[in-house]
Design an enzyme around this catalytic site. Structure first.
Site, short mmCIF file in Angstrom:
data_model
loop_
_atom_site.label_atom_id
_atom_site.label_comp_id
_atom_site.label_asym_id
_atom_site.label_seq_id
_atom_site.Cartn_x
_atom_site.Cartn_y
_atom_site.Cartn_z
NE ARG A 21 0.22 0.65 4.81
CZ ARG A 21 1.10 1.63 4.96
NH1 ARG A 21 1.12 2.63 4.11
NH2 ARG A 21 1.96 1.60 5.95
CD GLU A 64 12.80 6.54 16.25
OE1 GLU A 64 11.95 6.60 15.34
OE2 GLU A 64 13.59 5.58 16.39
CD1 TRP A 86 10.06 9.67 14.08
CD2 TRP A 86 7.98 9.02 13.57
NE1 TRP A 86 9.87 8.42 14.63
CE2 TRP A 86 8.60 8.00 14.33
CE3 TRP A 86 6.67 8.83 13.14
CZ2 TRP A 86 7.94 6.81 14.67
CZ3 TRP A 86 6.01 7.65 13.47
CH2 TRP A 86 6.65 6.66 14.22
CE1 TYR A 100 6.36 1.98 18.04
CE2 TYR A 100 6.57 3.95 16.69
CZ TYR A 100 6.48 2.58 16.80
OH TYR A 100 6.49 1.80 15.67
CB CYS A 152 6.65 -0.87 12.84
SG CYS A 152 5.89 0.02 11.46
NE ARG A 173 2.10 -2.65 12.79
CZ ARG A 173 2.11 -2.12 11.57
NH1 ARG A 173 2.07 -2.90 10.50
NH2 ARG A 173 2.18 -0.82 11.40
CB ALA A 175 10.76 -5.58 10.06
CG ASP A 176 12.11 -0.21 5.36
OD1 ASP A 176 13.05 -0.84 4.85
OD2 ASP A 176 11.77 0.92 4.98
CG ASN A 184 13.22 -0.67 14.12
OD1 ASN A 184 12.83 -1.15 13.06
ND2 ASN A 184 12.81 0.52 14.55
#
Length: 271
Positions: A21, A64, A86, A100, A152, A173, A175-176, A184
């Site tokens: 998407r 972040e 962001w 978050y 994510c 859930r 993950a790029d 991450n």
């Protein structure tokens, strides 16, 4: 970081191509190549798990994480520290909804109150270190419609072994793998170190568990170039040992020594 590189290679050789998407700036929708259900593990005593086959901006993920821990959901703090990751999701006022930071520090309750999950985590580790309820969740179903981007990396569990080593397992859930996952990994490894210092523990493992682990097709060339590079030794994390509260940490208290890396690799984020 061979664990990360091995998963990248598995995705490139075995992953399925699927529609997405997400869109690029030109309006195109890149497909993803991915797998479902994977796990990698890092021994935090063996060095800080920072990708070395490309440059990762340490200032970025530190900023972040500090932003999350502030309970902040507006871009202002990020922009003050020259971090723009962001921006694509924020509204005209720089707000992102209850993402978050809000869920970590102000999870809304049915009676109109809120729960500071980070404070509860630290208290729980201090009072009952071997407990099995040391969990922080960002997946607040009732608040998802107000979030500009559903979380994510959505759930982390902390574990203390008999040698008083703190480990963290993260469930992600979505993950790029090229753009997001190096941040991450570093962010949750750093969070584990910070919490361990606050509660007087050593560090153990960071375990990263994935749902949909994918590579966008506009990143294939960069990933293939990255897989052709030989990783450098891991850097060392240095934190100011006098910091004893999670809310006292600032940029000046965190440093990375001997971070050797290959040149940066660029890739447009799909939104």
């Amino acid at each position: 970081m061979q664990q990360y590189l091995s998963l990248l290679k598995t995705i490139r050789t075995e992953g399925q191509l699927r529609s997405s998407r997400s869109k690029l700036r030109d309006g195109s929708q890149p497909r993803t190549q991915g797998i479902f259900g994977a796990q990698i593990r890092f021994d935090l005593r063996a060095g800080f798990p920072l990708v070395t086959t490309k440059k990762v901006t340490t200032h970025g993920f530190v900023t972040e994480l500090l932003w999350f821990l502030r309970g902040d959901t507006n871009l202002r703090f990020l922009h003050e520290h020259k971090v723009s990751i962001w921006d694509e999701w924020a509204d005209g006022e720089g707000n992102l909804g209850p993402i978050y930071g809000a869920q970590w520090r102000r999870w809304g309750t049915a009676d109109g109150g809120s729960v500071d999950q980070i404070a509860c985590l630290i208290e729980g580790l201090q009072q009952d270190p071997f407990g099995r309820r040391h969990v922080v969740s960002a997946w607040n179903v009732g608040a998802l419609p107000q979030m500009k981007l559903p979380p994510c990396h959505l759930l982390s569990q902390f574990y203390v072994d008999e040698e008083r080593r703190l480990s963290c397992q993260l469930y992600q859930r979505s993950a790029d793998m090229f753009l997001g996952v190096p941040w991450n990994i570093a962010s949750y490894a750093l969070l584990t170190h910070m919490i361990a210092q606050v509660v007087g523990l050593n560090v153990g493992d960071f375990v990263h568990t994935f749902g949909d682990a994918h590579i966008y097709e506009n990143h294939f060339g960069a990933v293939d170039e990255q897989l052709g590079r030989s990783p450098h030794p891991l850097p060392a994390l240095k934190m100011d040992p006098t910091v004893k509260s999670i809310d006292e940490f600032a940029h000046r208290h965190i440093a990375f020594e001997n971070y050797r890396h290959h040149p940066a690799l660029k890739g447009e984020v799909a939104v």
